[in-house]
Design a protein around this motif. Structure first.
Motif, mmCIF file in Angstrom:
data_model
loop_
_atom_site.group_PDB
_atom_site.id
_atom_site.type_symbol
_atom_site.label_atom_id
_atom_site.label_comp_id
_atom_site.label_asym_id
_atom_site.label_seq_id
_atom_site.Cartn_x
_atom_site.Cartn_y
_atom_site.Cartn_z
ATOM 1 N N SER A 115 0.846 -1.195 0.000
ATOM 2 C CA SER A 115 0.000 0.000 0.000
ATOM 3 C C SER A 115 0.881 1.244 0.000
ATOM 4 C CB SER A 115 -0.909 0.001 1.226
ATOM 5 O OG SER A 115 -1.841 1.047 1.145
ATOM 6 N N TYR A 116 0.674 2.101 -0.992
ATOM 7 C CA TYR A 116 1.486 3.299 -1.172
ATOM 8 C C TYR A 116 0.667 4.542 -0.813
ATOM 9 C CZ TYR A 116 3.760 7.085 -3.847
ATOM 10 O OH TYR A 116 4.334 8.266 -4.239
ATOM 11 N N VAL A 117 1.201 5.359 0.095
ATOM 12 C CA VAL A 117 0.554 6.609 0.488
ATOM 13 C C VAL A 117 1.414 7.750 -0.027
ATOM 14 C CG1 VAL A 117 -0.308 8.020 2.386
ATOM 15 C CG2 VAL A 117 -0.421 5.521 2.541
ATOM 16 N N ALA A 118 0.896 8.462 -1.027
ATOM 17 C CA ALA A 118 1.662 9.538 -1.652
ATOM 18 C C ALA A 118 1.696 10.770 -0.760
ATOM 19 C CB ALA A 118 1.038 9.897 -2.997
ATOM 20 N N GLN A 119 2.693 11.619 -0.993
ATOM 21 C CA GLN A 119 2.824 12.849 -0.219
ATOM 22 C C GLN A 119 1.626 13.763 -0.445
ATOM 23 O OE1 GLN A 119 6.501 14.912 -0.855
ATOM 24 N NE2 GLN A 119 5.998 16.573 0.554
ATOM 25 N N ILE A 120 1.145 13.812 -1.676
ATOM 26 C CA ILE A 120 -0.060 14.573 -1.991
ATOM 27 C C ILE A 120 -1.191 13.572 -2.127
ATOM 28 C CG2 ILE A 120 -1.171 16.137 -3.623
ATOM 29 C CD1 ILE A 120 1.590 17.141 -4.401
ATOM 30 N N PRO A 121 -2.064 13.473 -1.141
ATOM 31 C CA PRO A 121 -3.090 12.424 -1.142
ATOM 32 C C PRO A 121 -4.103 12.620 -2.252
ATOM 33 C CG PRO A 121 -3.487 13.987 0.629
ATOM 34 C CD PRO A 121 -2.161 14.358 0.035
ATOM 35 N N GLN A 122 -4.559 11.509 -2.797
ATOM 36 C CA GLN A 122 -5.538 11.530 -3.870
ATOM 37 C C GLN A 122 -6.907 11.109 -3.329
ATOM 38 O OE1 GLN A 122 -4.742 12.646 -7.008
ATOM 39 N NE2 GLN A 122 -2.764 13.107 -6.055
ATOM 40 N N MET A 123 -7.912 11.971 -3.524
ATOM 41 C CA MET A 123 -9.284 11.664 -3.144
ATOM 42 C C MET A 123 -10.160 11.718 -4.394
ATOM 43 S SD MET A 123 -9.390 11.240 0.215
ATOM 44 C CE MET A 123 -7.700 10.806 0.707
ATOM 45 N N VAL A 124 -11.151 10.842 -4.450
ATOM 46 C CA VAL A 124 -12.112 10.915 -5.536
ATOM 47 C C VAL A 124 -13.257 11.828 -5.111
ATOM 48 C CG1 VAL A 124 -11.524 8.632 -6.409
ATOM 49 C CG2 VAL A 124 -13.365 8.865 -4.732
ATOM 50 N N ASP A 125 -14.017 12.312 -6.083
ATOM 51 C CA ASP A 125 -15.124 13.226 -5.803
ATOM 52 C C ASP A 125 -16.293 12.412 -5.246
ATOM 53 O OD1 ASP A 125 -16.884 15.273 -5.635
ATOM 54 O OD2 ASP A 125 -17.005 15.679 -7.794
ATOM 55 N N ALA A 126 -16.191 12.114 -3.959
ATOM 56 C CA ALA A 126 -17.191 11.278 -3.298
ATOM 57 C C ALA A 126 -17.125 11.543 -1.795
ATOM 58 C CB ALA A 126 -16.933 9.797 -3.596
ATOM 59 N N ARG A 127 -17.959 10.853 -1.060
ATOM 60 C CA ARG A 127 -18.006 11.046 0.382
ATOM 61 C C ARG A 127 -16.774 10.430 1.059
ATOM 62 N NH1 ARG A 127 -23.856 8.504 1.366
ATOM 63 N NH2 ARG A 127 -22.904 7.026 -0.083
ATOM 64 N N VAL A 128 -16.539 10.849 2.293
ATOM 65 C CA VAL A 128 -15.402 10.345 3.065
ATOM 66 C C VAL A 128 -15.458 8.828 3.173
ATOM 67 C CG1 VAL A 128 -14.418 10.242 5.400
ATOM 68 C CG2 VAL A 128 -14.989 12.452 4.383
ATOM 69 N N GLY A 129 -16.615 8.287 3.515
ATOM 70 C CA GLY A 129 -16.748 6.839 3.651
ATOM 71 C C GLY A 129 -16.448 6.100 2.360
ATOM 72 N N GLU A 130 -16.889 6.645 1.242
ATOM 73 C CA GLU A 130 -16.629 6.012 -0.056
ATOM 74 C C GLU A 130 -15.149 6.038 -0.390
ATOM 75 O OE1 GLU A 130 -20.521 6.803 -2.755
ATOM 76 O OE2 GLU A 130 -19.573 8.599 -1.939
ATOM 77 N N ASN A 131 -14.471 7.105 -0.028
ATOM 78 C CA ASN A 131 -13.028 7.177 -0.258
ATOM 79 C C ASN A 131 -12.280 6.162 0.599
ATOM 80 O OD1 ASN A 131 -11.645 9.534 -1.984
ATOM 81 N ND2 ASN A 131 -13.685 10.202 -1.337
ATOM 82 N N LEU A 132 -12.695 6.001 1.837
ATOM 83 C CA LEU A 132 -12.023 5.037 2.706
ATOM 84 C C LEU A 132 -12.212 3.606 2.211
ATOM 85 C CD1 LEU A 132 -12.857 6.487 6.245
ATOM 86 C CD2 LEU A 132 -10.594 6.359 5.175
ATOM 87 N N LEU A 133 -13.371 3.320 1.645
ATOM 88 C CA LEU A 133 -13.678 1.959 1.210
ATOM 89 C C LEU A 133 -13.375 1.714 -0.263
ATOM 90 C CD1 LEU A 133 -17.043 1.333 3.093
ATOM 91 C CD2 LEU A 133 -14.730 0.701 3.791
ATOM 92 N N LEU A 134 -12.848 2.720 -0.944
ATOM 93 C CA LEU A 134 -12.587 2.586 -2.376
ATOM 94 C C LEU A 134 -11.752 1.355 -2.729
ATOM 95 C CD1 LEU A 134 -12.863 3.818 -5.214
ATOM 96 C CD2 LEU A 134 -10.785 5.154 -4.737
ATOM 97 N N PRO A 135 -10.657 1.045 -2.005
ATOM 98 C CA PRO A 135 -9.851 -0.127 -2.382
ATOM 99 C C PRO A 135 -10.627 -1.434 -2.351
ATOM 100 C CG PRO A 135 -8.646 1.277 -0.852
ATOM 101 C CD PRO A 135 -10.048 1.764 -0.870
ATOM 102 N N PHE A 136 -11.682 -1.504 -1.552
ATOM 103 C CA PHE A 136 -12.435 -2.751 -1.419
ATOM 104 C C PHE A 136 -13.390 -2.977 -2.594
ATOM 105 C CE2 PHE A 136 -11.073 -1.419 2.749
ATOM 106 C CZ PHE A 136 -10.525 -2.584 3.267
#
Length: 224
Positions: free
Chosen positions: A84-105
């Motif tokens: 799992s790679y965490v970039a210095q500049i985090p990438q978020m999709v245009d969605a809710r916080v919960g959806e972003n947290l669960l995106l990998p699943f």
């Protein structure tokens, strides 16, 4: 002796059009459960090294093996399920916080991993000093520091074999940075998670043994 979890041999990388390599003939071995810090001046290639490991860039020569396999032969989605790679500049999709947290699943490579429930996500939000953030609000409206912590949370939730962290506290205030460092140490100490982190800070883990490397002048050396 056990085979390293990550083994890099004779690695050379040059950006297109650049007159000299970022680094050349670089070697690194990381064993399962180790906590590795990579330091060095800006532009020395620290972030590039992490990107090469998870196949976001491609080297000109040398090899990178993960769990005994050449990463070039591992499908990117499969590889990034374990690294799992965490970039210095985090990438978020245009969605809710919960959806972003669960995106990998939502990815096929993670289909067999249990999906965290809302109570788990809220507990983590509190742990990361994000108690005022809800799962329903827009992730894009969060501050840079909040997004950085959210990206770190998303990485932890996947329970990877290895975490690659690129300046994970660069956008955080000192108190939040100390919290993130503490969680990094706990993951390594209690869950034996292998961590490789790039940092400019003077951070030195207090509760776990650490290997610190310096990347400068195109070479990687073990720091005293």
């Amino acid at each position: 002796m056990n085979q390293p979890l990550l083994e890099i041999r004779n690695l050379t990388f040059t950006y297109e059009g650049a007159p000299v390599p970022v680094f050349e003939e670089l070697d690194l071995a990381v064993r399962s459960g180790e906590f590795v810090l990579i330091k060095g001046p800006s532009g020395s290639g620290k972030s590039t090294l992490l990107r090469l490991v998870c196949r976001l860039n491609r080297q000109q020569s040398g090899t990178i093996h993960f769990m005994g396999r050449d990463v070039a032969t591992i499908p990117p989605a499969e590889l990034r399920s374990s690294i799992s790679y965490v970039a210095q500049i985090p990438q978020m999709v245009d969605a809710r916080v919960g959806e972003n947290l669960l995106l990998p699943f939502s990815f096929r490579a993670n289909s067999k991993k249990p999906v965290p429930q809302p109570d788990t996500l809220y507990r983590m939000l509190d742990e990361f000093y994000l108690g005022g953030v809800t799962l329903e609000q827009s992730a894009l409206k969060l501050s840079s520091g909040q997004k950085q912590r959210l990206a770190f949370m998303r990485s932890i939730l996947q329970e990877p074999e290895m975490m690659l962290l690129d300046e994970p506290t660069s956008a955080l205030d000192p108190e939040s940075a100390a919290m993130v460092f503490s969680i990094m140490e706990r993951l390594n100490r209690e869950k034996k998670m292998t961590i490789v982190s790039v940092t400019h800070s003077d951070y030195r883990p207090e509760s776990v043994k650490t290997l610190t490397f310096m990347l400068e002048n195109r070479k990687l050396t073990l720091a005293p």
